[in-house]
Design a protein around this motif. Sequence first.
Motif, PDB file in Angstrom:
ATOM      1  N   UNK A   1      29.516  38.970  49.619  1.00  0.00           N
ATOM      2  CA  UNK A   1      30.690  39.797  49.902  1.00  0.00           C
ATOM      3  C   UNK A   1      31.544  39.959  48.649  1.00  0.00           C
ATOM      4  N   UNK A   2      31.732  38.874  47.873  1.00  0.00           N
ATOM      5  CA  UNK A   2      32.496  38.956  46.638  1.00  0.00           C
ATOM      6  C   UNK A   2      31.830  39.918  45.655  1.00  0.00           C
ATOM      7  N   UNK A   3      30.508  39.886  45.589  1.00  0.00           N
ATOM      8  CA  UNK A   3      29.790  40.786  44.680  1.00  0.00           C
ATOM      9  C   UNK A   3      30.000  42.245  45.089  1.00  0.00           C
ATOM     10  N   UNK A   4      29.974  42.515  46.396  1.00  0.00           N
ATOM     11  CA  UNK A   4      30.208  43.887  46.871  1.00  0.00           C
ATOM     12  C   UNK A   4      31.600  44.363  46.478  1.00  0.00           C
ATOM     13  N   UNK A   5      32.573  43.506  46.665  1.00  0.00           N
ATOM     14  CA  UNK A   5      33.944  43.893  46.317  1.00  0.00           C
ATOM     15  C   UNK A   5      34.075  44.128  44.817  1.00  0.00           C
ATOM     16  N   UNK A   6      33.501  43.229  44.045  1.00  0.00           N
ATOM     17  CA  UNK A   6      33.593  43.372  42.596  1.00  0.00           C
ATOM     18  C   UNK A   6      32.936  44.672  42.131  1.00  0.00           C
ATOM     19  N   UNK A   7      31.778  44.978  42.689  1.00  0.00           N
ATOM     20  CA  UNK A   7      31.090  46.211  42.291  1.00  0.00           C
ATOM     21  C   UNK A   7      31.909  47.441  42.661  1.00  0.00           C
ATOM     22  N   UNK A   8      32.486  47.432  43.844  1.00  0.00           N
ATOM     23  CA  UNK A   8      33.273  48.595  44.285  1.00  0.00           C
ATOM     24  C   UNK A   8      34.506  48.762  43.415  1.00  0.00           C
ATOM     25  N   UNK A   9      35.101  47.664  42.995  1.00  0.00           N
ATOM     26  CA  UNK A   9      36.359  47.755  42.253  1.00  0.00           C
ATOM     27  C   UNK A   9      36.140  47.911  40.753  1.00  0.00           C
ATOM     28  N   UNK A  10      34.899  47.852  40.308  1.00  0.00           N
ATOM     29  CA  UNK A  10      34.625  48.118  38.906  1.00  0.00           C
ATOM     30  C   UNK A  10      34.345  49.604  38.666  1.00  0.00           C
ATOM     31  N   UNK A  11      34.352  50.393  39.736  1.00  0.00           N
ATOM     32  CA  UNK A  11      34.114  51.818  39.549  1.00  0.00           C
ATOM     33  C   UNK A  11      35.214  52.398  38.668  1.00  0.00           C
ATOM     34  N   UNK A  12      34.839  53.258  37.703  1.00  0.00           N
ATOM     35  CA  UNK A  12      35.869  53.797  36.801  1.00  0.00           C
ATOM     36  C   UNK A  12      36.861  54.669  37.551  1.00  0.00           C
ATOM     37  N   UNK A  13      38.128  54.501  37.249  1.00  0.00           N
ATOM     38  CA  UNK A  13      39.174  55.323  37.855  1.00  0.00           C
ATOM     39  C   UNK A  13      40.127  55.771  36.763  1.00  0.00           C
ATOM     40  N   UNK A  14      40.170  57.050  36.519  1.00  0.00           N
ATOM     41  CA  UNK A  14      41.053  57.598  35.504  1.00  0.00           C
ATOM     42  C   UNK A  14      42.416  57.903  36.116  1.00  0.00           C
ATOM     43  N   UNK A  15      42.414  58.590  37.237  1.00  0.00           N
ATOM     44  CA  UNK A  15      43.640  58.892  37.961  1.00  0.00           C
ATOM     45  C   UNK A  15      43.647  58.077  39.247  1.00  0.00           C
ATOM     46  N   UNK A  16      44.685  57.314  39.467  1.00  0.00           N
ATOM     47  CA  UNK A  16      44.714  56.518  40.682  1.00  0.00           C
ATOM     48  C   UNK A  16      46.089  55.996  40.989  1.00  0.00           C
ATOM     49  N   UNK A  17      46.219  55.433  42.171  1.00  0.00           N
ATOM     50  CA  UNK A  17      47.452  54.751  42.567  1.00  0.00           C
ATOM     51  C   UNK A  17      47.675  53.576  41.612  1.00  0.00           C
ATOM     52  N   UNK A  18      48.882  53.435  41.125  1.00  0.00           N
ATOM     53  CA  UNK A  18      49.200  52.336  40.214  1.00  0.00           C
ATOM     54  C   UNK A  18      49.513  51.074  41.002  1.00  0.00           C
ATOM     55  N   UNK A  19      48.814  50.004  40.696  1.00  0.00           N
ATOM     56  CA  UNK A  19      49.141  48.677  41.201  1.00  0.00           C
ATOM     57  C   UNK A  19      49.783  47.922  40.049  1.00  0.00           C
ATOM     58  N   UNK A  20      50.982  47.416  40.248  1.00  0.00           N
ATOM     59  CA  UNK A  20      51.681  46.777  39.138  1.00  0.00           C
ATOM     60  C   UNK A  20      52.642  45.728  39.640  1.00  0.00           C
ATOM     61  N   UNK A  21      52.862  44.728  38.800  1.00  0.00           N
ATOM     62  CA  UNK A  21      53.941  43.786  39.094  1.00  0.00           C
ATOM     63  C   UNK A  21      55.262  44.492  38.842  1.00  0.00           C
ATOM     64  N   UNK A  22      56.317  43.975  39.423  1.00  0.00           N
ATOM     65  CA  UNK A  22      57.633  44.588  39.241  1.00  0.00           C
ATOM     66  C   UNK A  22      58.063  44.538  37.778  1.00  0.00           C
ATOM     67  N   UNK A  23      57.700  43.470  37.078  1.00  0.00           N
ATOM     68  CA  UNK A  23      58.030  43.405  35.656  1.00  0.00           C
ATOM     69  C   UNK A  23      57.309  44.500  34.869  1.00  0.00           C
TER      70      UNK A  23
END
Length: 672
Positions: free
Chosen positions: A478-500
């Motif tokens: 399951x971890x491998x599936x998640x890692x593979x899905x989240x390594x897909x290149x994304x040029x334009x996307x929702x920004x995930x960021x810390x408040x700092x």
Amino acid sequence: MTVEERERPTGAEAVLAGLDEQQRAAAAAVRGPVCILAGAGTGKTRTITHRIAYGVHTGVYTPEQVLAVTFTARAAGELRGRLSGLGVGGVQARTFHAAAMRQLRYFAPRVLGGPMPELVENKLRVVAGAATRHRLTTDRSSLRDLAGEIEWAKTTLATPDDYPARARAAGREAPFEPAAVAAVYESYEQLKQRDGTLDFEDLLLVTAYALEEHRDVATEVRGQYRHFVVDEYQDVNPLQQRLLDAWLGGRAELCVVGDPHQTIYSFTGADPDYLLGFADRYPDAEVVKLERDYRSTPEVVGLANKLIGMAPRRTGLPGLRLMGQRAAGPEPRFLEHPDEPAEAAAVAAACRELVDSGLPAAEIAVLFRINAQSQVYESALTDLGVPYVLKGGERFFERPEVREAVLLLRGAAAGRDDGSPLVPAVRDVLASVGWVEHRPPPGGAARDRWQSLSALVDLAVDLVAEQPALTLAGFVGHLAERANAQHAPTVQGVTLASMHAAKGLEWDAVFVVGLVDGVLPIAQSLARPDAVEEERRLLYVAVTRAREQLTLSWSLSRQPGGKRARPRSRFLTGVAPDAAVPVRTRVARRVEVVLDGPAGELFERLRAWRAATAAQASIPAYVVFNDATLQAIAETRPGSLTELSALPGIGARKLELYGTDVLAAVDGDDPH
């Protein structure tokens, strides 16, 4: 020349023409000392550049004699670009370090008796050598924390002898006892001296020393630079202030720009008292306030004012109260969720809806307090097919501690009996690399590492709730599936960021998440009122990133089925309504209105199947699929697993778990 051209303002008049009343007052104040209090979204950079340009066009400034100091190379580049657009070239816009580097390189033969020393290429290597001298066992996280403590000491002008008392007074959370950190600090300085190198803090310290102790250097530098502008002055630390004082040499041709409400870097040594006490240092200073917010809607501005207005009044300069200048927009939303996965799923669904409605994903942000919170949002967005980019940190599965943990889990799975309970197995493996449940270590980097490993344990707990028989090998897969899905290149996307990391940025739609006590304000701040108030200012920064749509949310439990006892952030008291909007009810109501006929019938059949599936697994229904995904299935009626996998919210794991049942429901059969 036409009448219109003759009447068009030129030169200095043109520089002031496009400014509002407050900005114009600040831009016209070209003689120092000047303090510009610039609230969020009030056109700070525009005002700074127009002030410099006005000073040049009126003959008060010679461009080459102006030094504008910023905190980032990006900000310095933006200043230079805007000044060029105003017909002003030659102004030096640099960071503190870049300005010091340029001066020290030139004066090194006079000051140091030779060429500019090399800069430390790898501070952690030198810190590791110093720690080894004192037989301290360190990993990469503790080395990063030691390096951070040394940087804090140097920026606050604390010597190794000073460090223990100063660290205790400041409530520092170091990875080792203060005396041990002080010993490493002293050895670190000795190793640099042996190697003839300087670190970045030394750049400022030695440059200040050159100006303080070498009259010829001071005369030359002060003859070159006669007018100074310092941006983000609330973030200046004692070392930077010492260099600034050395540049000034007792003169007052200084303009500082800052916002005391955005003081969020005290943990790095920043001292807002330099801004708050500016009028005390310069009794004849002109103080100008910028309060007209052009970034956010009046609704967002009103919430920001209410939030910061509940903070204790600080002595010093007058306060700021933003005035929204944009057209009215939607009211900020306050949403309560049963648990963190539910919160992430709701945020992801809202992002999906915004993107589907035409809002570019790059105009959406999800802001959290600590980077470890990103994992559940990375997964939720991936499940719905929403692209994202992670700012200011590595993606969860690319973090060194996570990669190391996954390798260890894979090795353990290869030699473990599949009958072993998953969660204890994961805890045992992570304990081998120093993870201890409920005991986050001191130090920021060490705590980040602990939180990342804890997120893996939490994920195992969540998955067991869905699949009680899940094995360690299945978890690793399951971890491998998640890692593979989240390594897909994304040029334009929702920004995930810390408040700092979000400071200085802005988006059309912002989701501020995880607003529970112990996260915001963060637990280690609770013992010190000043630290708690800095956490409030951090939330203020997050809120003021939103232009139009703002959602603030929290969850009552960390995981599905857990006790719903977490209190929402104390900062929401008196700001948020007592009752939060039930997100799932709103989504369901919208779907019921949109779908009718065969699609509506299928949607209800899918909901019934989802309820039964969730009850059988003792998990909340949304963990199976949210309503947005069921709506997509009902509208498209996929005929194969391939077609089903193309829909938002259908990841590989959910396809494996539920794909056959969903297709049966689409065909009109009873999946159960």
